[in-house]
Design a protein around this motif. Sequence first.
Motif, PDB file in Angstrom:
ATOM      1  N   LEU A 214       0.792  -1.288  -0.134  1.00  0.00           N
ATOM      2  CA  LEU A 214      -0.120  -0.008  -0.019  1.00  0.00           C
ATOM      3  C   LEU A 214       0.766   1.145  -0.052  1.00  0.00           C
ATOM      4  N   LEU A 215       1.915   1.275   0.736  1.00  0.00           N
ATOM      5  CA  LEU A 215       2.940   2.287   0.870  1.00  0.00           C
ATOM      6  C   LEU A 215       3.562   2.521  -0.475  1.00  0.00           C
ATOM      7  N   ASN A 216       3.966   1.581  -1.281  1.00  0.00           N
ATOM      8  CA  ASN A 216       4.533   1.459  -2.586  1.00  0.00           C
ATOM      9  C   ASN A 216       3.619   2.534  -3.604  1.00  0.00           C
ATOM     10  N   GLY A 217       2.213   2.260  -3.179  1.00  0.00           N
ATOM     11  CA  GLY A 217       1.306   2.948  -4.415  1.00  0.00           C
ATOM     12  C   GLY A 217       0.757   4.294  -3.787  1.00  0.00           C
ATOM     13  N   THR A 218       1.234   4.857  -2.585  1.00  0.00           N
ATOM     14  CA  THR A 218       0.442   5.839  -1.971  1.00  0.00           C
ATOM     15  C   THR A 218       0.621   7.140  -2.649  1.00  0.00           C
ATOM     16  N   PHE A 219       1.650   7.318  -3.230  1.00  0.00           N
ATOM     17  CA  PHE A 219       1.906   8.706  -3.826  1.00  0.00           C
ATOM     18  C   PHE A 219       1.558   8.666  -5.084  1.00  0.00           C
ATOM     19  N   GLN A 220       1.154   7.905  -5.776  1.00  0.00           N
ATOM     20  CA  GLN A 220       0.559   7.769  -7.240  1.00  0.00           C
ATOM     21  C   GLN A 220      -0.955   7.665  -6.904  1.00  0.00           C
ATOM     22  N   ASN A 221      -1.411   7.239  -6.144  1.00  0.00           N
ATOM     23  CA  ASN A 221      -3.131   7.111  -5.998  1.00  0.00           C
ATOM     24  C   ASN A 221      -3.736   8.443  -5.508  1.00  0.00           C
ATOM     25  N   SER A 222      -4.936   8.570  -6.092  1.00  0.00           N
ATOM     26  CA  SER A 222      -5.762   9.529  -5.453  1.00  0.00           C
ATOM     27  C   SER A 222      -6.379   8.965  -3.974  1.00  0.00           C
ATOM     28  N   LEU A 223      -6.921  10.006  -3.123  1.00  0.00           N
ATOM     29  CA  LEU A 223      -7.406   9.424  -2.046  1.00  0.00           C
ATOM     30  C   LEU A 223      -8.562   8.292  -2.089  1.00  0.00           C
ATOM     31  N   SER A 224      -9.317   8.413  -3.226  1.00  0.00           N
ATOM     32  CA  SER A 224     -10.348   7.299  -3.150  1.00  0.00           C
ATOM     33  C   SER A 224      -9.715   6.235  -3.829  1.00  0.00           C
ATOM     34  N   GLU A 225      -8.743   6.298  -4.682  1.00  0.00           N
ATOM     35  CA  GLU A 225      -8.205   5.100  -5.103  1.00  0.00           C
ATOM     36  C   GLU A 225      -7.260   4.457  -3.979  1.00  0.00           C
ATOM     37  N   GLN A 226      -6.793   5.079  -2.988  1.00  0.00           N
ATOM     38  CA  GLN A 226      -6.027   4.509  -2.015  1.00  0.00           C
ATOM     39  C   GLN A 226      -6.949   3.849  -0.884  1.00  0.00           C
ATOM     40  N   LEU A 227      -8.063   4.650  -0.703  1.00  0.00           N
ATOM     41  CA  LEU A 227      -9.376   4.024   0.149  1.00  0.00           C
ATOM     42  C   LEU A 227      -9.376   2.511  -0.333  1.00  0.00           C
ATOM     43  N   GLU A 228      -9.847   2.429  -2.009  1.00  0.00           N
ATOM     44  CA  GLU A 228     -10.338   1.137  -2.556  1.00  0.00           C
ATOM     45  C   GLU A 228      -9.142   0.184  -2.332  1.00  0.00           C
ATOM     46  N   GLN A 229      -7.649   0.552  -2.293  1.00  0.00           N
ATOM     47  CA  GLN A 229      -6.760  -0.225  -2.228  1.00  0.00           C
ATOM     48  C   GLN A 229      -6.726  -0.838  -0.661  1.00  0.00           C
ATOM     49  N   GLU A 230      -6.980   0.084   0.210  1.00  0.00           N
ATOM     50  CA  GLU A 230      -6.934  -0.431   1.645  1.00  0.00           C
ATOM     51  C   GLU A 230      -7.993  -1.404   1.560  1.00  0.00           C
ATOM     52  N   ALA A 231      -9.289  -1.365   1.179  1.00  0.00           N
ATOM     53  CA  ALA A 231     -10.302  -2.342   1.416  1.00  0.00           C
ATOM     54  C   ALA A 231      -9.933  -3.564   0.867  1.00  0.00           C
ATOM     55  N   VAL A 232      -9.092  -3.742  -0.161  1.00  0.00           N
ATOM     56  CA  VAL A 232      -8.627  -4.665  -0.905  1.00  0.00           C
ATOM     57  C   VAL A 232      -7.883  -5.562  -0.159  1.00  0.00           C
ATOM     58  N   TYR A 233      -6.649  -4.755   0.399  1.00  0.00           N
ATOM     59  CA  TYR A 233      -5.662  -5.360   1.112  1.00  0.00           C
ATOM     60  C   TYR A 233      -6.097  -5.759   2.772  1.00  0.00           C
ATOM     61  N   GLN A 234      -7.195  -5.337   3.249  1.00  0.00           N
ATOM     62  CA  GLN A 234      -7.620  -5.351   4.512  1.00  0.00           C
ATOM     63  C   GLN A 234      -8.481  -6.921   4.231  1.00  0.00           C
ATOM     64  N   GLN A 235      -9.057  -7.057   3.301  1.00  0.00           N
ATOM     65  CA  GLN A 235      -9.621  -8.314   3.221  1.00  0.00           C
ATOM     66  C   GLN A 235      -8.731  -9.454   2.898  1.00  0.00           C
ATOM     67  N   LYS A 236      -7.721  -8.985   2.261  1.00  0.00           N
ATOM     68  CA  LYS A 236      -6.428 -10.199   2.276  1.00  0.00           C
ATOM     69  C   LYS A 236      -6.002 -10.526   3.598  1.00  0.00           C
ATOM     70  N   ALA A 237      -5.895  -9.472   4.262  1.00  0.00           N
ATOM     71  CA  ALA A 237      -5.243  -9.329   5.872  1.00  0.00           C
ATOM     72  C   ALA A 237      -6.225 -10.156   6.702  1.00  0.00           C
ATOM     73  N   GLY A 238      -7.474  -9.931   6.476  1.00  0.00           N
ATOM     74  CA  GLY A 238      -8.527 -10.277   7.446  1.00  0.00           C
ATOM     75  C   GLY A 238      -8.635 -12.028   7.204  1.00  0.00           C
ATOM     76  N   GLN A 239      -8.006 -12.492   5.899  1.00  0.00           N
ATOM     77  CA  GLN A 239      -8.090 -14.052   5.785  1.00  0.00           C
ATOM     78  C   GLN A 239      -6.821 -14.749   6.262  1.00  0.00           C
ATOM     79  N   THR A 240      -5.779 -14.082   6.904  1.00  0.00           N
ATOM     80  CA  THR A 240      -4.685 -14.625   7.178  1.00  0.00           C
ATOM     81  C   THR A 240      -4.736 -15.296   8.601  1.00  0.00           C
ATOM     82  N   GLU A 241      -4.129 -16.459   8.846  1.00  0.00           N
ATOM     83  CA  GLU A 241      -3.871 -17.148   9.794  1.00  0.00           C
ATOM     84  C   GLU A 241      -3.514 -16.259  10.954  1.00  0.00           C
ATOM     85  N   ASP A 242      -2.719 -15.208  10.689  1.00  0.00           N
ATOM     86  CA  ASP A 242      -1.993 -14.253  11.826  1.00  0.00           C
ATOM     87  C   ASP A 242      -3.116 -13.500  12.216  1.00  0.00           C
ATOM     88  N   PHE A 243      -4.103 -13.137  11.518  1.00  0.00           N
ATOM     89  CA  PHE A 243      -5.344 -12.308  11.891  1.00  0.00           C
ATOM     90  C   PHE A 243      -6.103 -13.098  13.028  1.00  0.00           C
TER      91      PHE A 243
END
Length: 261
Positions: A214-243
């Motif tokens: 997410l940090l790799n893309g933060t300076f290229q994305n608009s606010l709305s794009e970054q919010l969308e990416q956060e949702a995508v990666y939060q879904q991935k994180a929520g599916q991990t064994e570590d969560f």
Amino acid sequence: MTHSDYIKYSLENGVATLTLNRPNVFNSFNREMALALQDHLRHCAQDEAVRAVLLTGEGKAFCAGQDLAEATGPNSMEVSEIVVQHYNPIILLLRELEKPVIAAVNGVAAGAGANLALACDLVVAKESASFIQAFSKIGLIPDSAGTYFLPRLIGLQRASALMMTGDKVSATEAMQMGMIYKTFPEDSFAAEALALAQKLASMPTKGLAYTKQLLNGTFQNSLSEQLEQEAVYQQKAGQTEDFKEGVEAFIQKRQPNFKGQ
């Protein structure tokens, strides 16, 4: 010295330590060391036992950048070829590595050596260390993504000044201006840097990898794009064994045992 000797490698408690090992020339890069570092970073990416990477230098320096003797000989590669073949792949490997990378700057970090450190996720330094954008002193431009990371870390005005003047910045000044994370005293530096790497290695490293992406893309994305990416990666994180482990440990009021899965 063989290809593999230019980078010292060790793995302990999930931390892969990569040590630049040309101390007689302040760990300046030649072709062999650059290619060896690329190989080791690819290995770290593939080895599940590696949970974090600690990058440092042997001897008094972290890295003095390019070995100019190699770059100016009669049979030397063009400077642009050195950049494309040696440094650009290293920077991309560092940023694409789905594990935290800590630069432990044990001495001077100059030219490409400074920018190598700044491309890592966290930078810590000895209080006696220093950073120099040395390119302007020999008529070159900052490479190794220096023009990308330094303005983002300290702002365009300061980055412009440091790159054009080539002034030396102490580790303390670098920390104060936000260029690096922390400084440590000489006698505790190695232990403190390793402890930080081991702390990250014991954390939910899948989640840390998603944060890095997410940090790799933060300076290229608009606010709305970054919010969308956060949702995508939060879904991935929520599916991990570590969560799952983190939630269970919180409910059970115990220390979590994260495995990076």
